[in-house]
Write an enzyme that holds these catalytic residues in place. Structure first.
Site, PDB file in Angstrom:
ATOM      1  N   ASP A 100       0.868  -1.170   0.000  1.00  0.00           N
ATOM      2  CA  ASP A 100       0.000   0.000   0.000  1.00  0.00           C
ATOM      3  C   ASP A 100       0.914   1.231   0.000  1.00  0.00           C
ATOM      4  O   ASP A 100       1.687   1.426   0.946  1.00  0.00           O
ATOM      5  CB  ASP A 100      -0.836  -0.052   1.290  1.00  0.00           C
ATOM      6  CG  ASP A 100      -2.162   0.661   1.181  1.00  0.00           C
ATOM      7  OD1 ASP A 100      -2.205   1.682   0.497  1.00  0.00           O
ATOM      8  OD2 ASP A 100      -3.128   0.190   1.796  1.00  0.00           O
ATOM      9  N   ASP A 202      -2.809   4.697  -2.216  1.00  0.00           N
ATOM     10  CA  ASP A 202      -3.750   5.258  -1.248  1.00  0.00           C
ATOM     11  C   ASP A 202      -4.133   6.704  -1.572  1.00  0.00           C
ATOM     12  O   ASP A 202      -3.266   7.514  -1.915  1.00  0.00           O
ATOM     13  CB  ASP A 202      -3.069   5.220   0.133  1.00  0.00           C
ATOM     14  CG  ASP A 202      -3.951   5.737   1.242  1.00  0.00           C
ATOM     15  OD1 ASP A 202      -4.906   5.040   1.570  1.00  0.00           O
ATOM     16  OD2 ASP A 202      -3.677   6.836   1.762  1.00  0.00           O
ATOM     17  N   GLU A 258      -6.623   4.038  -5.437  1.00  0.00           N
ATOM     18  CA  GLU A 258      -7.845   4.321  -4.678  1.00  0.00           C
ATOM     19  C   GLU A 258      -8.368   5.642  -5.199  1.00  0.00           C
ATOM     20  O   GLU A 258      -7.780   6.693  -4.932  1.00  0.00           O
ATOM     21  CB  GLU A 258      -7.543   4.436  -3.181  1.00  0.00           C
ATOM     22  CG  GLU A 258      -8.829   4.599  -2.394  1.00  0.00           C
ATOM     23  CD  GLU A 258      -8.641   5.127  -0.971  1.00  0.00           C
ATOM     24  OE1 GLU A 258      -9.525   4.900  -0.154  1.00  0.00           O
ATOM     25  OE2 GLU A 258      -7.616   5.780  -0.694  1.00  0.00           O
ATOM     26  N   HIS A 331     -11.039  -2.218   4.061  1.00  0.00           N
ATOM     27  CA  HIS A 331     -10.853  -1.886   5.472  1.00  0.00           C
ATOM     28  C   HIS A 331     -11.505  -0.561   5.881  1.00  0.00           C
ATOM     29  O   HIS A 331     -11.412  -0.177   7.041  1.00  0.00           O
ATOM     30  CB  HIS A 331      -9.350  -1.851   5.776  1.00  0.00           C
ATOM     31  CG  HIS A 331      -8.669  -0.749   5.013  1.00  0.00           C
ATOM     32  ND1 HIS A 331      -8.410  -0.828   3.663  1.00  0.00           N
ATOM     33  CD2 HIS A 331      -8.236   0.466   5.402  1.00  0.00           C
ATOM     34  CE1 HIS A 331      -7.846   0.293   3.264  1.00  0.00           C
ATOM     35  NE2 HIS A 331      -7.719   1.099   4.295  1.00  0.00           N
ATOM     36  N   ASP A 332     -12.113   0.132   4.928  1.00  0.00           N
ATOM     37  CA  ASP A 332     -12.796   1.392   5.240  1.00  0.00           C
ATOM     38  C   ASP A 332     -14.317   1.264   5.124  1.00  0.00           C
ATOM     39  O   ASP A 332     -15.032   2.238   5.367  1.00  0.00           O
ATOM     40  CB  ASP A 332     -12.378   2.496   4.248  1.00  0.00           C
ATOM     41  CG  ASP A 332     -10.905   2.836   4.319  1.00  0.00           C
ATOM     42  OD1 ASP A 332     -10.324   2.764   5.412  1.00  0.00           O
ATOM     43  OD2 ASP A 332     -10.338   3.176   3.259  1.00  0.00           O
TER      44      ASP A 332
END
Ligand code: GLC
Length: 553
Positions: A100, A202, A258, A331-332
């Site tokens: 990431d 990210d 992302e 994970h969000d």
């Protein structure tokens, strides 16, 4: 046909939230050796790429998304030797590790920021975004950060403000500075040399900043959401083309951005040969139940037709060039069985339904840990039970905006990032088999019924279904390389589509409703039923049934 495709198009990706996956040393936090121990489990699921959430050295203000050193592993996760062993052991099983890259910001403890903030004339003074106060001493703009509060924080030493899209502990980097950009490309190349198979980028839509001016207020206090001012600013693609040239060119790695703020219509500029990434995560289908992404209390009713339309648009816009990362959780985000279905729906069925959609759309499936077990959201009573800083800040924001405590907690139950972050449920034993110690975050109470060990033994479990779907995708290549065409577009209960290549045609029928629904058998005439999640009755789909048909053309 699939011969011409890249390895990352044919495989399944799996996202690991490292601190919640498996704790190998009993300190209550998941670690790299824990992942190495579970590689065979991941292999059995068909995973060929493991995206690890950030495990670099970090003060953990945002659980690792605040990086203090891009070249070191944080000691809570292990050592560089552990990482090298993980890369090696994964490789033996034909699995690649995906890092990431958090390149919009660093930690405020990163030596780059410490130097930059020390004076106005140090060599890194321009590596972050510094601005003078307004004449009255207030922040340069009225932007509210994504995790709440002003996006600007005052620095005494410089007598200036710095910008942070997220927490004040996550200062934004200044991509206009070429030395800074080179430093980031070097860090990424370091990991390519270590043998990683790709990167997830990210918050990458925020790296290019627009003019610094006040926005129209979105909230009662006169502030406006920074996202609305800075996401996907003109000129961003120039930076990202440079990244692609410098880091990816000639390397057998993939990138997935992302891309909050990038719509399906923008995709051709972002992905594919002419684009900047191999894939981008868009968020239309995961924020479908919010009126306004920045306010969890304002939910909206959505229809299946809307969901189908959003997904079909993305499929269309990646049909000619580019590729789609299919995801319903990360994970969000909330757990998908809680997110898309009523609370009383049978999650054995709904888990299989979403799993089928994920494996049969055109693109690389991205499973989020625990999704393959049908893990569900947690609804803790007290805001103090929650760890996630954005959840806690969001709760305060809702109270400030005048919502009651009950309303604010209900919003938290729906959208807290902690629902995805509770530890992985391995067994029915103590702490769900995640740790011998005290887990860093409370475990979901349902682990005695919902865990990998019992689901492995049960051929009718969600986990067994994921394994079957992974095999099906590997053996029926039309599910990988076939074109996508939505059918029954008008149905508000069934999501149906055709996948087609030169040799085969497959039809996927997914009943998103809790009722038995009829369909016209003509659409699957002459086809074999490959798999169904219920006892399939021709012409009918049972509640939440998923069925896949195929024939040779
Ligand atoms: C991304 C991550 C999220 C993190 C944020 C700031 O949205 O997915 O977990 O908090 O960026 O880095």
């Amino acid at each position: 046909m699939t011969g011409a495709m890249k390895w990352w198009q044919k495989t399944t990706a799996y996202e690991i939230y490292v601190r919640s996956f498996y704790d190998s040393n009993g300190d209550g936090t998941g670690d790299l050796n824990g992942i190495t121990e579970k590689l065979d489990y991941l292999k059995e699921l068909g995973a060929g790429a493991l995206w690890l959430t950030p495990c670099y050295r970090s003060p953990q203000a945002d659980n690792g998304y605040d990086i203090a050193d891009y070249y070191e592993i944080d000691e809570i996760f292990g050592t560089m030797a552990d990482m090298e062993r993980l890369i090696r052991e994964a490789r033996k099983r034909d699995i690649r590790i995906v890092m990431d890259l958090v390149f919009n910001h660093t930690s405020d403890r990163n030596p780059w920021f410490i130097e930059s903030s020390s004076s106005r004339d140090n060599p890194k003074s321009d590596w972050y975004i510094w601005r003078d106060a307004k004449p009255d001493g207030s922040a340069p703009t009225n932007w509210r950060g994504i995790f709440g509060g002003s996006a600007w924080t005052w620095c005494e030493a410089r007598q200036q403000y710095y910008l942070h899209t997220f927490l004040k502990e996550q200062p934004d980097l200044n991509w206009e500075n070429p030395d800074m950009r080179n430093a980031l490309y070097d860090a990424a190349s370091f990991w390519v040399e270590k043998g990683v198979g790709g990167f997830r980028m990210d918050a990458v839509t925020y790296i290019k900043k627009p003019e610094f001016r006040d926005g129209t207020p979105d909230y009662g206090d006169g502030m406006c959401a920074i996202h609305n001012m800075t996401a996907n600013t003109e000129g961003i693609l120039d930076f990202l083309h440079e990244f692609k040239d410098r880091v990816q060119k000639g390397k057998d790695i993939f990138t997935v951005g992302e891309a909050n703020g990038v719509s399906a219509a923008d995709l051709p500029l972002w992905v594919g040969d002419k684009g900047v990434f191999d894939m981008v995560f868009e968020f239309g289908h995961v924020v479908i139940d919010l009126k306004d992404e920045t306010n969890w209390a304002e939910r909206r009713n959505w229809t299946l037709k809307e969901l189908k339309h959003l997904i079909s648009e993305s499929q269309k816009n990646t049909a000619e060039s580019g590729w789609y990362p299919v995801f319903f959780e990360n994970h969000d985000q909330p757990r998908c069985v809680s997110h898309y279905f009523p609370p009383d729906a049978d999650r054995n069925k709904t888990g299989k339904l979403i799993g089928t959609l994920m494996y049969t759309l055109r693109g690389t499936p991205f499973i989020y840990q625990g999704q393959e077990l049908g893990m569900q959201n947690v609804s803790w009573d007290d805001i103090d039970d929650y760890n996630d800083i954005s959840t806690r800040n969001h709760y305060d924001f809702l109270i400030d905006e005048g919502y009651t405590a009950d309303q604010a907690m209900e919003a938290v139950h729906h959208f807290s990032r902690d629902s995805a972050r509770t530890p992985m449920q391995w067994t029915a034993e103590k702490n769900a088999g995640f740790t011998e110690g005290i887990p860093w975050l409370r475990i979901n109470d349902d682990y005695p019924e919902c865990n990998a060990a019992s689901q492995s033994r049960d051929s009718s479990s969600v986990l067994s279904w994921y394994r079957k779907m992974s095999d099906l995708r590997n053996t029926h290549h039309v599910l990988i390389d076939g074109s996508y065409q939505e059918i029954m577009n008008d149905s508000d209960m069934i999501f149906a589509f055709v996948r087609k290549n030169a040799a085969h045609e497959a039809v996927v029928l997914l009943n998103f409703s809790g009722q038995t629904v009829s369909y016209d058998e003509v659409i699957v005439e002459g086809m074999d039923l490959l798999i169904s999640s219920s006892d399939h009755v021709p012409g009918k789909l049972q509640p939440y049934e998923a069925a896949v048909f195929e024939h040779q053309t």
